[in-house]
Design an enzyme around this catalytic site. Structure first.
Site, PDB file in Angstrom:
ATOM      1  N   PRO A  75      14.190  40.872 -87.520  1.00 36.80           N
ATOM      2  CA  PRO A  75      15.601  41.364 -87.502  1.00 36.80           C
ATOM      3  C   PRO A  75      16.013  42.796 -87.786  1.00 36.80           C
ATOM      4  CG  PRO A  75      15.372  39.403 -89.108  1.00 36.80           C
ATOM      5  CD  PRO A  75      14.168  39.750 -88.608  1.00 36.80           C
ATOM      6  N   GLU A  76      16.393  43.523 -86.907  1.00 36.40           N
ATOM      7  CA  GLU A  76      16.398  44.980 -87.075  1.00 36.40           C
ATOM      8  C   GLU A  76      18.152  45.306 -87.286  1.00 36.40           C
ATOM      9  OE1 GLU A  76      14.241  47.075 -84.069  1.00 36.40           O
ATOM     10  OE2 GLU A  76      12.895  45.533 -83.961  1.00 36.40           O
TER      11      GLU A  76
END
Length: 295
Positions: A11-12
């Site tokens: 997850p960015e």
DNA sequence: CTAGGATCCTGTCAGC
DNA sequence: TGCTGACAGGATCCTA
């Protein structure tokens, strides 16, 4: 296509923003009635102080999700590589973060580390296979003094033109990929958006920062913003995206990925072949024709 | 000060 | 078939 088992999708910034926007509609005003910590490592801070408190707001800085409570405390959640948040209210479910089969499984499952129980019977599950992520309860002062948040660079769209170039001058001897993964240079860029933005800007990932011009870095900065906005608009890595209406697996990366995990496939721009190598200790995907070494 | 390697952790997969 | 080691990687810690 679909998601191959065991693949890591970190997850960015766009994924955390997707979580923030999704949870905002579901948990504001909810009162915490219980907290189950299934893994001590995954939870830091006062375990009891949030009980009986309501969620009043959700914010985000870089890849960190910040939940504000009615007593002024904050819960910082960092998903790191394999974290996911799953909100369950009867038949209703919102799942986002690292996409895997857990998005659809009974909760809790073996990857569940923390369970937030709300007074209306709904639950928020913090799952994290590799236990690199964490939830952390902080006071307002502790939040302000938090080491990670204090050093964190501005959001890409909060920078002025030329600011990324200026910030990069402290890192002239390293590779451009390592530099943009550094959260003190620009907030929220992880492995996927690093590869995608470097491809879009036509920059070789292993290029030394000192060899790049102001114009090239401005172009890279604009691509980072464009691609992250696109990912947020398309709501990357949520359950909806992971599972199609017909129950088959979708591939969220198809929506925007030109190079990431496309090694051996054809470059959409030049017809060459995408390669995978290692830069900054990370798996790195690029087109050797569109992203040539210079200097 | 910066650069770069080791570290944490679990699950998958290649190779024997 | 079943074991073993390599690998994946965000952020931190440590060393040079």
């Amino acid at each position: 296509m679909g998601v191959v088992k065991g693949e890591v999708f970190m997850p960015e910034l766009p994924e955390v923003e997707t979580i923030r926007l999704g949870l905002e509609k579901l948990v504001i005003e909810k009162k915490l009635s219980g907290l189950e910590i299934l893994c001590e490592k995954s939870f830091k801070g006062d375990k009891d102080i949030l009980i009986g408190q309501k969620i009043v707001g959700l914010e985000r800085r870089g890849k960190a999700l910040l939940i504000e409570w009615s007593n002024g405390r904050w819960l910082m959640i960092h998903l790191r590589m394999t974290g996911q948040l799953i909100f369950v209210d009867g038949d209703e479910r919102f799942a986002a973060g690292h996409p895997d089969e857990g998005f659809c499984e009974e909760m809790p499952n073996r990857k569940t580390r923390v369970v937030f129980v709300f007074s209306d019977g709904s639950h928020l599950f913090f799952n994290d296979q590799r236990k690199f992520g964490f939830c952390s309860v902080l006071t307002q002062d502790e939040l302000r003094e938090d080491k990670f948040l204090k050093k964190l660079a501005p959001e890409p769209w909060a920078m002025a033109e030329g600011e990324l170039f200026e910030r990069l001058q402290k890192h002239r001897k390293t590779t451009i990929k390592a530099a943009i993964l550094d959260q003190t240079v620009i907030a929220g860029v992880g492995n996927i958006y690093a590869d995608e933005s470097l491809y879009a800007a036509g920059i070789w990932p292993a290029q030394k920062v000192e060899d790049l011009t102001r114009t090239e870095i401005d172009g890279l900065w604009k691509e980072i913003i464009r691609i992250m906005r696109l990912a947020i608009e398309s709501g990357g890595s949520t359950m909806k995206d992971y599972v199609r209406a017909d129950g088959t697996r979708g591939d969220y990366l198809d929506k925007f990925a030109q190079v990431f995990r496309r090694e051996g496939r054809v470059c959409g721009r030049c017809g060459g072949v995408i390669l995978k190598t290692k830069v900054a200790g990370r798996g790195t995907h690029y087109c050797p024709n569109c992203q040539k070494a210079k200097g």
